[in-house]
Design an enzyme around this catalytic site. Structure first.
Site, PDB file in Angstrom:
ATOM      1  N   TRP A   1       8.225   7.433   4.794  1.00  0.00           N
ATOM      2  CA  TRP A   1       7.229   7.550   5.859  1.00  0.00           C
ATOM      3  C   TRP A   1       7.899   8.133   7.114  1.00  0.00           C
ATOM      4  O   TRP A   1       9.002   7.738   7.475  1.00  0.00           O
ATOM      5  CB  TRP A   1       6.629   6.170   6.178  1.00  0.00           C
TER       6      TRP A   1
ATOM      7  N   ASP B   1     -10.391   9.599  15.354  1.00  0.00           N
ATOM      8  CA  ASP B   1      -9.561   9.017  14.286  1.00  0.00           C
ATOM      9  C   ASP B   1     -10.006   7.580  14.000  1.00  0.00           C
ATOM     10  O   ASP B   1     -11.128   7.172  14.346  1.00  0.00           O
ATOM     11  CB  ASP B   1      -8.078   9.136  14.692  1.00  0.00           C
TER      12      ASP B   1
ATOM     13  N   ARG C   1      -0.437  -2.952   4.752  1.00  0.00           N
ATOM     14  CA  ARG C   1      -1.208  -2.623   5.965  1.00  0.00           C
ATOM     15  C   ARG C   1      -2.540  -3.403   5.991  1.00  0.00           C
ATOM     16  O   ARG C   1      -3.583  -2.853   6.323  1.00  0.00           O
ATOM     17  CB  ARG C   1      -1.461  -1.119   6.052  1.00  0.00           C
TER      18      ARG C   1
ATOM     19  N   TRP D   1      -9.149  12.721   5.656  1.00  0.00           N
ATOM     20  CA  TRP D   1      -9.249  11.775   4.526  1.00  0.00           C
ATOM     21  C   TRP D   1      -7.892  11.090   4.374  1.00  0.00           C
ATOM     22  O   TRP D   1      -6.957  11.687   3.869  1.00  0.00           O
ATOM     23  CB  TRP D   1      -9.601  12.560   3.257  1.00  0.00           C
ATOM     24  N   ASP D   2      -7.824   9.838   4.815  1.00  0.00           N
ATOM     25  CA  ASP D   2      -6.525   9.143   4.838  1.00  0.00           C
ATOM     26  C   ASP D   2      -6.353   8.259   3.603  1.00  0.00           C
ATOM     27  O   ASP D   2      -7.323   7.957   2.880  1.00  0.00           O
ATOM     28  CB  ASP D   2      -6.452   8.310   6.124  1.00  0.00           C
TER      29      ASP D   2
ATOM     30  N   ASN E   1      -3.597   5.005   3.043  1.00  0.00           N
ATOM     31  CA  ASN E   1      -2.448   4.400   3.717  1.00  0.00           C
ATOM     32  C   ASN E   1      -1.707   3.310   2.960  1.00  0.00           C
ATOM     33  O   ASN E   1      -1.009   2.504   3.573  1.00  0.00           O
ATOM     34  CB  ASN E   1      -2.900   3.854   5.075  1.00  0.00           C
TER      35      ASN E   1
ATOM     36  N   ASP F   1       3.468  11.524  10.047  1.00  0.00           N
ATOM     37  CA  ASP F   1       3.159  10.735  11.239  1.00  0.00           C
ATOM     38  C   ASP F   1       4.254  10.882  12.286  1.00  0.00           C
ATOM     39  O   ASP F   1       4.089  10.416  13.409  1.00  0.00           O
ATOM     40  CB  ASP F   1       3.002   9.253  10.873  1.00  0.00           C
TER      41      ASP F   1
HETATM   42  C1  GLA Z   1      -2.323   6.956   9.240  1.00  0.00           C
HETATM   43  C2  GLA Z   1      -2.384   8.426   9.630  1.00  0.00           C
HETATM   44  C3  GLA Z   1      -2.458   8.570  11.124  1.00  0.00           C
HETATM   45  C4  GLA Z   1      -3.663   7.831  11.646  1.00  0.00           C
HETATM   46  C5  GLA Z   1      -3.602   6.375  11.202  1.00  0.00           C
HETATM   47  C6  GLA Z   1      -4.863   5.640  11.558  1.00  0.00           C
HETATM   48  O1  GLA Z   1      -1.126   6.386   9.608  1.00  0.00           O
HETATM   49  O2  GLA Z   1      -1.293   9.103   9.113  1.00  0.00           O
HETATM   50  O3  GLA Z   1      -2.518   9.930  11.488  1.00  0.00           O
HETATM   51  O4  GLA Z   1      -4.824   8.441  11.179  1.00  0.00           O
HETATM   52  O5  GLA Z   1      -3.416   6.252   9.808  1.00  0.00           O
HETATM   53  O6  GLA Z   1      -4.828   4.324  11.147  1.00  0.00           O
END
Ligand code: GLA
Length: 746
Positions: A212, A379, A456, A490-491, A493, A561
């Site tokens: 990450w 976001d 998370r 579109w995330d 995580n 990120d």
């Molecule tokens: C991830 C994405 C970030 C942001 C956060 C929001 O970490 O990579 O750019 O959108 O989620 O929770």
């Protein structure tokens, strides 16, 4: 072009020509063998390349081949099968009942892949269900080798598509169970495998590793005897390895020598293995990771592997990358936005995190409109009761305590300022604190009775289920139809754990990871078809699923990120080994940087972010007038340079990892040249300076006979001078200083 000749044994040899590369396959006593992959060669009958050594007691001979030298353990196979004397890693391993019903050993995973017949077609057949390169009948040809396992009802179709104007070859395998009654079980089903007889014994592997905030750092390492694998078992292609590797020789550089790239169009568990045997033969294979994979192939069913794209460059890693860039931009990305100029966006994540409301967003948009920014992206945090990352994933309903005027009105206000509007989703996830989880705890991936790992504060939805996908399609479509939304981020995580589904029968437990990915592709396909005008940007805690398959749906991906410009040099230049500039989302963020605390000038942050789909990720309302002037300059530059950067050719001149030699500090440099070589954009960044540093950089890709004019100084240079003598950039720099030179042919 695909040519066929007949060997001395009366069996076919196929010479596939892709651009300026050759790939030769020969059938030898029924075995499809790999004879050559490299720069174009003129001869077809190259079976003299087969290695003819061996010792019967350690390298067994198939009974139907003549006594002498042939052995499966040293033969260069096209699709190596498990169990009959090839003791190297196998590409395919299948448990199936043998046709001889009296044979009590039927069901052992011994597998054979023997040539039966072939077809040659213009164009590229569409084989669902995985994303793949698309090309018209004028752009490519396809060879299909129809193979069989004579002892079972299993058939193997090996697909090879060669592009006519570039040295790229796409490979897939279709495995069919032709039995009417007996199921079979796939234990390994790779997409492609090549056995090199002719590669330098000192082959090296180039790959992209990371974590990450530190994705896709290029690493180059000599291969030793034995196997080296880059892979993922996370349910996603992941931050740790990218589904790409290249085999090079010890002499290969950016511009010289052999480079064979292997890129897998897949977003789930994968494996790319390079294996060197005792004779220096190197096997290079890519496919779905066999770890935890077991596919139940019902009578009459077939399995299609994901596609592997092999690029063959005789002119170094630079050319290999340029071939991938063009191919992926033109023949993998799809839809309206595939090659269209992307809007410059401002994203509120690093500006506000979860702490925003409609007024704050409009304030950012007002400043954005004055600086030439073209889109506002809202976001995480606009839905459910999400004021931190602990709740609400799955509850895709606008939080009207935050967006008090309602989403439709907010978008109208932003549009009235002349900006487009974009929105964030993390569709594949569910928070334990959510209305969705209260209603459907069974929708989260789980293996009954085992505690579910949390990451998370969220679980992963079971994307293999149609009801889950229908729910997501309906709720996301509802939001997208409720306002003029023109972009979606579109995330994704977290990675998959306790991956089980209540709806899969026990014999299909080993299918969950692949079925998850197929479910994801199904939902992406439905949403992109329903909203074709929406620009989709992929994201996975930064670049944790930056892979070619995601680019098929989302032509740009959030690169990392980590928005620190110095860190981004390694990340973006590493990413550029495979992925085009237009696919890399790059933003100017605040200084000191939120991830590293490093202070970098506004100009350098802009110069580094300019290497991709450009945008901002900071609170514009807090910037000085001077910084806003710089944004106006950067947004104008982005439009001016768009064509050169995004549709031109990239030359990596200095990688941060190569540059430090104790004398000249640490730096990075790259350039783009427009397709017609009439313009170039050169960038040089000093990462860490030293006392009296000396910097010369030799440019590449220019027309040697043309005169180019430096647009800042008016100084004229011939292309050959810039490429052979170079630019003298010697000056006393500060850490983080950068130079951009725009050259236009006179
Ligand atoms: C991830 C994405 C970030 C942001 C956060 C929001 O970490 O990579 O750019 O959108 O989620 O929770």
């Amino acid at each position: 072009m695909i040519q066929t000749i007949t060997s001395a044994l009366g069996e076919p040899i196929f010479h596939l020509t892709a651009g300026d590369a050759s790939y030769v396959i020969s059938i030898f006593h029924g075995f499809p063998l790999h004879l050559y992959a490299g720069p174009a060669i003129s001869d077809d009958d190259v079976d003299y390349l087969l290695v003819r050594v061996g010792h019967d007691s350690v390298v067994p001979r198939p009974a139907h081949t003549p006594e002498g030298w042939f052995s499966c353990d040293i033969a260069p196979f096209e699709y190596p099968a498990y169990g009959s004397g090839d003791f190297r890693p196998s590409a395919v391993m299948v448990k199936a009942k043998t046709l001889d019903q009296t044979n009590p050993t039927g069901g052992a995973p011994t597998t054979a892949v023997m040539y039966e017949s072939h077809e040659i077609l213009a164009g590229k057949p569409v084989l669902d269900p995985c994303p793949a390169v698309h090309a018209s009948d004028d752009e490519c040809d396809t060879l299909i080798l129809h193979c069989t396992d004579p002892a079972t009802a299993l058939k193997y179709d090996l697909y090879y598509t060669v592009l006519r104007d570039c040295p790229a070859l796409c490979r897939r395998t279709v495995i069919k169970n032709t039995s009417d009654t007996e199921p079979a079980t796939l234990l390994r089903a790779y997409s492609a495998s090549l056995d090199f007889t002719t590669i330098d014994p000192q082959a090296e592997l180039v790959h992209l590793w990371g974590t990450w905030g530190r994705e896709r750092h290029m690493e180059r390492t000599p291969l030793l005897h034995g196997s080296m694998s880059v892979n993922s078992r996370r349910g996603a292609s992941g931050h740790y390895h990218n589904p790409f590797a290249a085999l090079v020789t010890s002499e290969t550089t950016e511009e010289y020598g052999m480079a064979i790239g292997m890129s897998l169009i897949y977003s789930g568990n994968f494996d790319i293995t390079a294996d060197v045997d005792a004779f220096g033969l190197t096997r290079f294979m890519a496919g779905i990771s066999p770890d935890g994979f077991e596919w139940h192939l019902a009578p009459g069913a077939q399995f299609v592997t994901p596609e592997a794209v092999i690029v063959i460059s005789g002119e170094g890693l630079g050319k290999m990358s340029r071939v991938y860039h063009k191919l992926y931009r033109r023949n993998l990305c799809r839809g309206e936005w595939a090659d269209k100029e992307r809007p410059i966006l401002v994203n509120n994540w690093e500006a506000t995190y979860f702490n925003f409301d409609d007024e704050k967003l409009v304030a950012i948009a007002e400043d954005a409109a004055k600086c030439g920014i073209e889109m506002l992206v809202m976001d995480d945090g606009w839905f459910g009761i999400r004021n931190d990352d602990k709740s609400s994933l799955g509850d895709w309903f606008v939080n009207e305590d935050k967006i008090r005027c309602g989403l439709g009105k907010l978008v109208e206000k932003v549009n009235a300022l002349g900006l487009k509007f974009g929105i964030w989703f993390e569709p594949e996830m569910i928070s334990p604190v959510s209305k969705l989880y209260e209603a459907h705890p069974e929708w989260a991936l789980q293996t009954g009775g085992r505690p579910m790992s949390i990451s998370r504060s969220q679980y992963v939805l079971d994307m293999t289920r149609e009801d889950v996908r229908d729910y997501l399609f309906d709720t996301i479509s509802g939001v997208l139809s409720s306002a003029n939304i023109e972009y979606v981020k579109w995330d994704f995580n977290r990675n998959l754990t306790e991956a089980g589904s209540a709806l899969l029968p026990a014999e299909r437990g080993g299918e969950i990871f692949h079925r998850y990915v197929l479910g994801l592709y199904d939902l992406l396909e439905r949403l992109t078809s329903a909203f074709p005008h929406i620009l989709l940007e992929g994201c996975s805690s930064g670049g944790g699923r930056f892979d070619p398959a995601m680019l098929y749906y989302s032509p740009q991906f959030w690169t990392s990120d980590d928005t620190d410009a110095m860190e981004r040099l390694d990340i973006q230049l590493g990413t550029s080994f495979v992925y085009p500039a237009s696919s890399m989302s790059c933003h100017v963020s605040a200084s000191p940087n939120h991830q590293t605390g490093r202070v970098t000038s506004f100009t350098t942050r802009g110069n580094v972010a300019m290497a991709g789909a450009f945008g901002y990720e900071l609170d514009l309302t807090k910037l000085s007038d001077e910084e806003k002037d710089l944004i106006r300059k950067q947004t104008a530059d982005y439009h001016r340079y768009y064509n050169i950067i995004n549709r031109g050719d990239l030359y990596r001149l200095i990688l941060p990892t190569d540059s430090y030699n104790g004398k000249t500090g640490k730096c990075a440099s790259w350039m783009y040249v427009s397709e017609d070589r009439s313009e170039a954009l050169f960038t040089f960044v000093v990462i860490r300076t030293s006392v009296h540093p000396v910097y010369f950089v030799k440019l590449r890709g220019l027309d040697p006979n043309a005169v180019y004019v430096d647009q800042t100084t008016g100084r004229e240079y011939h292309g050959d001078t810039l490429m052979n003598a170079g630019m003298n950039l010697t000056k006393n720099y500060r850490d983080g200083d950068s130079v951009v030179i725009h050259l236009i042919k006179k």
